[in-house]
Design an enzyme around this catalytic site. Structure first.
Site, short mmCIF file in Angstrom:
data_model
loop_
_atom_site.label_atom_id
_atom_site.label_comp_id
_atom_site.label_asym_id
_atom_site.label_seq_id
_atom_site.Cartn_x
_atom_site.Cartn_y
_atom_site.Cartn_z
CE LYS A 160 27.18 18.45 1.29
NZ LYS A 160 28.61 18.87 1.37
CE1 TYR A 195 25.90 14.61 2.00
CE2 TYR A 195 27.39 12.75 1.74
CZ TYR A 195 27.13 14.11 1.65
OH TYR A 195 28.12 14.96 1.21
CE1 TYR A 244 32.03 21.80 -1.27
CE2 TYR A 244 32.50 22.92 -3.32
CZ TYR A 244 31.90 21.91 -2.64
OH TYR A 244 31.17 20.97 -3.32
CB VAL A 277 32.62 17.47 -5.99
CG1 VAL A 277 33.30 18.03 -4.77
CG2 VAL A 277 31.64 16.39 -5.63
N1 GLU Z 1 28.84 13.33 -2.34
C1 GLU Z 1 29.99 14.18 -2.19
C2 GLU Z 1 30.73 13.82 -0.92
O1 GLU Z 1 30.11 13.52 0.06
C3 GLU Z 1 29.52 15.60 -2.18
C4 GLU Z 1 30.65 16.53 -2.06
C5 GLU Z 1 30.40 17.89 -2.67
O2 GLU Z 1 29.75 18.05 -3.69
O3 GLU Z 1 30.94 18.82 -2.07
O4 GLU Z 1 31.94 13.83 -0.88
#
Ligand code: GLU
Length: 331
Positions: free
Chosen positions: A79, A201, A253, A271
């Site tokens: 991101k 995405y 987060y 994640v």
């Molecule tokens: N592709 C995961 C989702 O959209 C990424 C989440 C993450 O790494 O926080 O849930």
């Protein structure tokens, strides 16, 4: 006067930094807290024992230990870099009109938009990331994907690819992300076809990297956008401050505040168990270990970053250690 929290004056010698990392690895390998993410079925295949650490300095040195070559998918760490590409495509004020920069105490996948502006809160939560991705310029989906892959290649220094199994796994189980995307489309925050934005995405999240790649990417941010190994510019220097400040306030987060308070460095986790940390002007740190804590951050990753920050006095606001830079001590 001696305060209970005044920093220890005896920093470890940086000349033996490789040995220091090996000790850290040994210390935290037995830690078996946390749980491997399984809401994306492909991620559940990871072993809880995988553990790699890599540090890349802005003068091109690499220190690595453990599973630093093991390939995994980048997930949310992507991101940060896609935000950089969107900024280059549209500039600050356009992007700010579509995606905010406010931290949120909500979970990364919360279905929530700012009540007044209808913007997602920031580019590090899923809603904000999907909106940011939807603004990447290009003539077609393939063109947008290729621009993204080319951007990642400049940060990493070699060709990159998407893991098809993870992409399909995310796509078939991504109802929550899909719901968010349609909600944002309703408010005009997503610019082109919603399903295409989602696919792009999911593809960026499924980019295959190893810990060493992530450390070089973080070192590129620390080096104000120039990859320290290849000399290629990956992002315009003027946007580094945007990326680092959003990482600092929103990257970990709903633990971002406590991370900023204790570790004091811009970071982003994903994640699949990766964490990157940027020490401006000096180095990029990457840790990979799949078991996550309740907020979605790698347990061993958090411990390693906390130790490196404390042991070398890297907290950005630690005035007593501010003059003692890592590189000055490295022989
Ligand atoms: N592709 C995961 C989702 O959209 C990424 C989440 C993450 O790494 O926080 O849930």
């Amino acid at each position: 006067m001696n305060h209970p929290d005044s920093p220890d004056d005896r920093l470890p010698p940086v000349a033996s930094f490789q040995a220091y990392l090996e000790q850290l690895h040994q210390k935290y390998q037995p830690l078996n807290h946390g749980k491997v993410a399984d809401y994306i079925p492909e991620l559940a295949k990871a072993s809880p024992d995988w553990f790699g650490i890599c540090v890349a300095t802005t003068d091109g040195r690499i220190f690595e230990v453990g599973d630093s070559d093991r390939i995994f998918t980048i997930q949310s760490i992507s991101k940060v870099f896609v935000q950089g590409l969107a900024l280059e495509d549209h500039g600050r004020s356009f992007l700010l009109s579509k995606v905010g920069v406010e931290p949120t105490g909500d979970a990364f996948n919360a279905i929530v938009l700012d009540e007044q502006s209808k913007r997602p809160y920031n580019p590090m939560v899923n809603a904000g990331a999907i909106a940011t991705t939807s603004h990447i310029k290009g003539d077609s989906h393939t063109d947008r994907l290729n621009r993204m892959l080319d951007m990642f290649r400049r940060y990493i220094g070699h060709d990159v690819a998407v893991d098809i199994s993870t992409f399909v796994s995310e796509r078939t189980t991504g109802s929550r992300n899909r719901a968010m995307a349609y909600l944002m489309n309703n408010f005009g925050m997503i610019d082109f076809r919603v399903e295409e934005a989602l696919d792009l995405y999911f593809q960026q999240c499924s980019l295959m990297v190893n810990c060493r790649d992530l450390a070089v990417m973080a070192a590129t941010l620390a080096n104000y956008g120039v990859n320290p190994l290849t000399g290629d510019r990956a992002v315009a220097a003027c946007y580094i401050r945007d990326l680092l400040s959003v990482m600092y306030t929103c990257g970990m987060y709903n633990f971002a505040g406590e991370w900023a308070y204790t570790i004091g460095l811009p970071a982003k986790s994903g994640v699949s168990g990766g964490i990157i940390v940027v020490v401006p002007n000096q180095m990029g740190i990457a840790v990979f270990s799949p078991p996550l804590d309740a907020r979605g951050n790698s347990v061993r990753g958090g411990k390693v970053c906390e130790a490196i920050s404390a042991d070398f006095g890297l907290h950005l606001f630690d005035s007593s250690l501010g003059c003692r830079t890592f590189l000055e001590k490295l022989q």
